[in-house]
Design a protein around this motif. Structure first.
Motif, PDB file in Angstrom:
ATOM      1  N   PRO A 268      -6.428   4.275   0.736  1.00 44.03           N
ATOM      2  CA  PRO A 268      -5.325   3.309   0.759  1.00 44.03           C
ATOM      3  C   PRO A 268      -5.825   1.950   0.285  1.00 44.03           C
ATOM      4  O   PRO A 268      -6.860   1.462   0.738  1.00 44.03           O
ATOM      5  CB  PRO A 268      -4.907   3.281   2.234  1.00 44.03           C
ATOM      6  CG  PRO A 268      -6.115   3.732   2.989  1.00 44.03           C
ATOM      7  CD  PRO A 268      -6.832   4.690   2.093  1.00 44.03           C
TER       8      PRO A 268
ATOM      9  N   LYS B  16       1.584  13.615  -1.422  1.00 41.41           N
ATOM     10  CA  LYS B  16       1.873  14.807  -0.634  1.00 41.41           C
ATOM     11  C   LYS B  16       0.880  15.925  -0.972  1.00 41.41           C
ATOM     12  O   LYS B  16       0.390  16.020  -2.098  1.00 41.41           O
ATOM     13  CB  LYS B  16       3.304  15.272  -0.898  1.00 41.41           C
ATOM     14  CG  LYS B  16       4.349  14.262  -0.425  1.00 41.41           C
ATOM     15  CD  LYS B  16       5.758  14.751  -0.752  1.00 41.41           C
ATOM     16  CE  LYS B  16       6.786  13.712  -0.303  1.00 41.41           C
ATOM     17  NZ  LYS B  16       8.177  14.142  -0.625  1.00 41.41           N
TER      18      LYS B  16
ATOM     19  N   THR C 232       0.855  -1.187   0.000  1.00 37.47           N
ATOM     20  CA  THR C 232       0.000   0.000   0.000  1.00 37.47           C
ATOM     21  C   THR C 232       0.886   1.229   0.000  1.00 37.47           C
ATOM     22  O   THR C 232       1.773   1.369   0.857  1.00 37.47           O
ATOM     23  CB  THR C 232      -0.908   0.016   1.241  1.00 37.47           C
ATOM     24  OG1 THR C 232      -1.689  -1.174   1.258  1.00 37.47           O
ATOM     25  CG2 THR C 232      -1.835   1.229   1.207  1.00 37.47           C
ATOM     26  N   LEU C 233       0.664   2.108  -0.938  1.00 46.32           N
ATOM     27  CA  LEU C 233       1.474   3.314  -1.046  1.00 46.32           C
ATOM     28  C   LEU C 233       1.070   4.354  -0.017  1.00 46.32           C
ATOM     29  O   LEU C 233      -0.087   4.395   0.431  1.00 46.32           O
ATOM     30  CB  LEU C 233       1.342   3.914  -2.449  1.00 46.32           C
ATOM     31  CG  LEU C 233       1.981   3.128  -3.599  1.00 46.32           C
ATOM     32  CD1 LEU C 233       1.649   3.805  -4.927  1.00 46.32           C
ATOM     33  CD2 LEU C 233       3.490   3.011  -3.430  1.00 46.32           C
ATOM     34  N   GLU C 234       2.011   5.194   0.362  1.00 49.51           N
ATOM     35  CA  GLU C 234       1.715   6.335   1.220  1.00 49.51           C
ATOM     36  C   GLU C 234       0.818   7.304   0.445  1.00 49.51           C
ATOM     37  O   GLU C 234       0.866   7.369  -0.788  1.00 49.51           O
ATOM     38  CB  GLU C 234       3.009   7.048   1.608  1.00 49.51           C
ATOM     39  CG  GLU C 234       3.918   6.245   2.530  1.00 49.51           C
ATOM     40  CD  GLU C 234       3.313   6.042   3.907  1.00 49.51           C
ATOM     41  OE1 GLU C 234       2.682   6.997   4.409  1.00 49.51           O
ATOM     42  OE2 GLU C 234       3.449   4.931   4.464  1.00 49.51           O
ATOM     43  N   PRO C 235      -0.011   8.080   1.136  1.00 48.22           N
ATOM     44  CA  PRO C 235      -0.866   9.054   0.435  1.00 48.22           C
ATOM     45  C   PRO C 235      -0.006  10.104  -0.256  1.00 48.22           C
ATOM     46  O   PRO C 235       1.098  10.412   0.185  1.00 48.22           O
ATOM     47  CB  PRO C 235      -1.715   9.671   1.547  1.00 48.22           C
ATOM     48  CG  PRO C 235      -0.937   9.428   2.803  1.00 48.22           C
ATOM     49  CD  PRO C 235      -0.225   8.130   2.594  1.00 48.22           C
TER      50      PRO C 235
ATOM     51  N   VAL D 133       9.469   7.146  -4.978  1.00 49.51           N
ATOM     52  CA  VAL D 133       8.480   6.242  -4.379  1.00 49.51           C
ATOM     53  C   VAL D 133       8.375   5.007  -5.263  1.00 49.51           C
ATOM     54  O   VAL D 133       8.736   5.035  -6.441  1.00 49.51           O
ATOM     55  CB  VAL D 133       7.091   6.915  -4.259  1.00 49.51           C
ATOM     56  CG1 VAL D 133       7.140   8.095  -3.308  1.00 49.51           C
ATOM     57  CG2 VAL D 133       6.576   7.355  -5.622  1.00 49.51           C
TER      58      VAL D 133
ATOM     59  N   TRP E 189      -9.281   9.434  -2.995  1.00 44.42           N
ATOM     60  CA  TRP E 189      -8.114   8.625  -2.621  1.00 44.42           C
ATOM     61  C   TRP E 189      -8.434   7.730  -1.433  1.00 44.42           C
ATOM     62  O   TRP E 189      -9.094   8.127  -0.477  1.00 44.42           O
ATOM     63  CB  TRP E 189      -6.929   9.520  -2.271  1.00 44.42           C
ATOM     64  CG  TRP E 189      -5.679   8.693  -2.052  1.00 44.42           C
ATOM     65  CD1 TRP E 189      -4.817   8.263  -3.000  1.00 44.42           C
ATOM     66  CD2 TRP E 189      -5.208   8.167  -0.811  1.00 44.42           C
ATOM     67  NE1 TRP E 189      -3.814   7.501  -2.436  1.00 44.42           N
ATOM     68  CE2 TRP E 189      -4.044   7.424  -1.076  1.00 44.42           C
ATOM     69  CE3 TRP E 189      -5.667   8.244   0.511  1.00 44.42           C
ATOM     70  CZ2 TRP E 189      -3.308   6.766  -0.102  1.00 44.42           C
ATOM     71  CZ3 TRP E 189      -4.940   7.588   1.504  1.00 44.42           C
ATOM     72  CH2 TRP E 189      -3.771   6.856   1.195  1.00 44.42           C
TER      73      TRP E 189
END
Length: 580
Positions: A302, A293, A288-291, A317, A300
């Motif tokens: 997760p 910036k 799972t990617l970070e939100p 990333v 959006w």
């Protein structure tokens, strides 16, 4: 003939002799020893950093190395003087006979003067244009096409084996939109009134495509649901668009070696093979990617995805390669395409993208690094926007495409040569103002006219000399008494030409063809200054009372024309012999 390379060879040879004599320690690494132009032309013809870069490994003071190296170089008849400057830089002045000998060498080599073996036949793939096959090429594509084609020619001139490649983006949703837009034109060709919904392509260029579809299938698709005709209309329309794009490229003088279809990657296992290659290196995982910036998008959330661990190869990333529904992301076929290029055995890859692809650079470099185990470098050049003007005011031409100015519009206005040269007057990552009035203006403010006029002026000198009964063929000029090229203004012009082979290699190493255009402008400026001095100083006039005095001076001018012609050849611009 590359004088800078020759003198560097002399420096390396002198260092080897000093090592053999025990004056310098043995086995010094001389790879970083360079011979370049001095910062101040008054300091000499060339300068070398040898003493500076060898001081630490030799455990000697730079000036001590420079002193013994200067003495050794002064033994060579090509060196008039070798003077130590500052902490250990070495400034060199060459014997005038070296400069004088360059003129017949240029005439003998012709347009191959400056050609380099630097590339040693390494294979380079240059992918450029790669416009979506949904319409004619626009002015932004024009700049990318010119930069890519000129870069390919430059690399070829520098000794590389170059492939020009176009990646056809025919596998995404945009070609379905093209098919639906073409179908509307098909209905229109049958006399029906149609409206183009938002998101379709309303350009007039699809009128002929719709009529061609009607000619091919008649009324077979009338009143039929999309699933009946979508695939066939998509293939038909894409083919027609690629025909149009090939015609656009031909108008600009661009010919591709390879057209690679994105569609060929789907359903053939090629995407899967590329991803499996990364998986085998431990670079594919579920996560799972970070939100993002900044402010989060409303939609959006997760979610677990299949990710490429691109951060292990320099990216900021990790990147998704498969959506949560199991479909490939746009990045996946691009990975597969570059995997195909790596497998084809290229030593280097170059991609030329539009400015809007800036966020794609790190991830694509990471993918190629991972796929090739770091063995295949990828250079990505971003092409900034072109702003159109006429007499300094923003200019909008007829937009046959419906939403943008086409390549064909530009070329029809000013011609391919003018278009190409102006597109190369600035570095690719700087925006470019294209003023149609200035592009056609016959003045020194117009760079392409300025360079072309310089070449035409020399051709005029040759014609006038021939009319005066002076032989001006290259063989005769090359055999003239070059010792008569002894005025400082003449030698300065030769020095500028001597820098051409070095500039070719600098431009090729940086993948920057605009440097060629810059050099040509500088060379013509140098020649113009020299020519204008001849109007006032009789000793500098090229056509004198006798052939023996005239021919060396005419040979000098002819050599300038040869270099101009070689540079324009790289840029894809035709040198003119007479201005009209």
């Amino acid at each position: 003939m590359n004088l800078f390379s020759d003198i560097r060879g002399l420096v390396i040879e002198a260092l080897a002799k000093l090592e053999a004599a025990g004056t310098l320690p043995g086995d010094l690494d001389t790879r970083n020893v360079a011979v370049e132009l001095p910062r101040d032309p008054l300091h000499g013809d060339m300068a070398t950093n040898a003493a500076m870069v060898l001081a630490k490994p030799a455990k000697m003071k730079p000036r001590d190395i420079a002193d013994v190296l200067a003495a050794k170089l002064a033994e060579d008849p090509r060196i008039a003087s070798a003077e130590v400057a500052g902490p250990g830089f070495l400034n060199l002045r060459l014997n005038p006979t070296v400069w004088q000998g360059l003129v017949p060498a240029i005439l003998s080599a012709g347009r191959d003067f400056g050609r380099s073996d630097m590339g040693k036949g390494q294979r380079i793939n240059v992918e450029f244009v790669s416009a979506n096959p949904t319409g004619p090429m626009h002015v932004g594509h024009t700049r990318g096409a010119v930069v890519g084609d000129a870069l390919s020619s430059l690399l070829d001139f520098a000794g590389y084996d170059v492939t020009r490649e176009y990646y056809i983006n025919d596998g995404g949703a945009q070609v379905d939109v093209l098919a639906r837009s073409t179908y509307l034109r098909y209905l229109e060709a049958h006399g029906q009134d149609v409206e183009f919904p938002e998101g379709t392509y309303p350009g007039d260029y699809l009128i002929e495509v719709g009529e061609a579809l009607k000619a091919k299938v008649g009324d077979a698709y009338l009143d039929e649901p999309e699933e009946v005709w979508l695939e066939e209309v998509r293939d038909f329309a894409t083919g027609k668009m690629m025909d149009l794009i090939r015609e656009d490229l031909a108008q600009l003088g661009v010919k591709m070696d390879v057209f690679f279809s994105e569609k060929s990657l789907y359903g053939t296992g090629r995407i899967e093979a590329a991803i499996e290659s990364l998986r085998g290196k431990g670079l594919i995982y579920r996560g799972t990617l970070e939100p993002p910036k900044g402010k989060l998008p409303d939609d959006w959330e997760p979610r677990e995805q299949t990710l490429f661990k691109s951060t292990e190869h320099g990216d900021d990333v990790d990147r998704p390669i498969m959506k949560s529904d199991g479909a490939w992301t746009y990045f996946a076929p691009d990975i597969a395409y570059h995997f195909d290029k790596v497998q084809r055995g290229y030593d280097q890859l170059i991609d030329i993208f539009g400015a809007d692809h800036g966020g794609y650079v790190k991830r694509m470099k990471a993918a190629v690094s991972a796929l090739s185990d770091g063995k295949t470098p990828l250079d990505i050049k971003l092409i900034q926007l072109v702003k159109l003007y006429k007499n300094g005011e923003p200019f909008k031409m007829s937009k046959r495409a419906g939403t943008f100015v086409t390549l064909r519009d530009v070329v029809e206005q000013v011609g391919a040569d003018v278009t190409r040269f102006i597109m190369l007057t600035r570095k690719n990552d700087a925006s470019l103002d294209f003023d149609f009035a200035k592009a056609l203006e016959q003045s020194n403010e117009n760079p392409v006219y300025y360079v072309q006029y310089g070449h035409a002026r020399i051709c005029s000198i040759l014609r006038k000399a021939a009319e005066a009964g002076i032989a001006v063929d290259d063989a005769t000029l090359g055999g003239a008494d070059m010792s008569k090229i002894d005025h400082e203004a003449e030698l300065s012009l030769v020095r500028k030409m001597a820098d051409w082979p070095r500039q070719v290699e600098i431009a090729a190493k940086a993948n920057e063809p605009h440097r060629v255009a810059t050099y040509l402008i500088e060379l013509v400026s140098e020649f113009s200054t020299f020519y204008n001095r001849g109007n006032k100083e009789e000793a500098l006039r090229m056509i004198q009372d006798d052939a023996a005095t005239s021919q060396p001076k005419i040979a000098l001018a002819r050599a300038v024309a040869v270099v101009i012609s070689a540079g324009l050849g790289i840029l894809g611009v035709t040198p003119v012999e007479e201005m009209r």
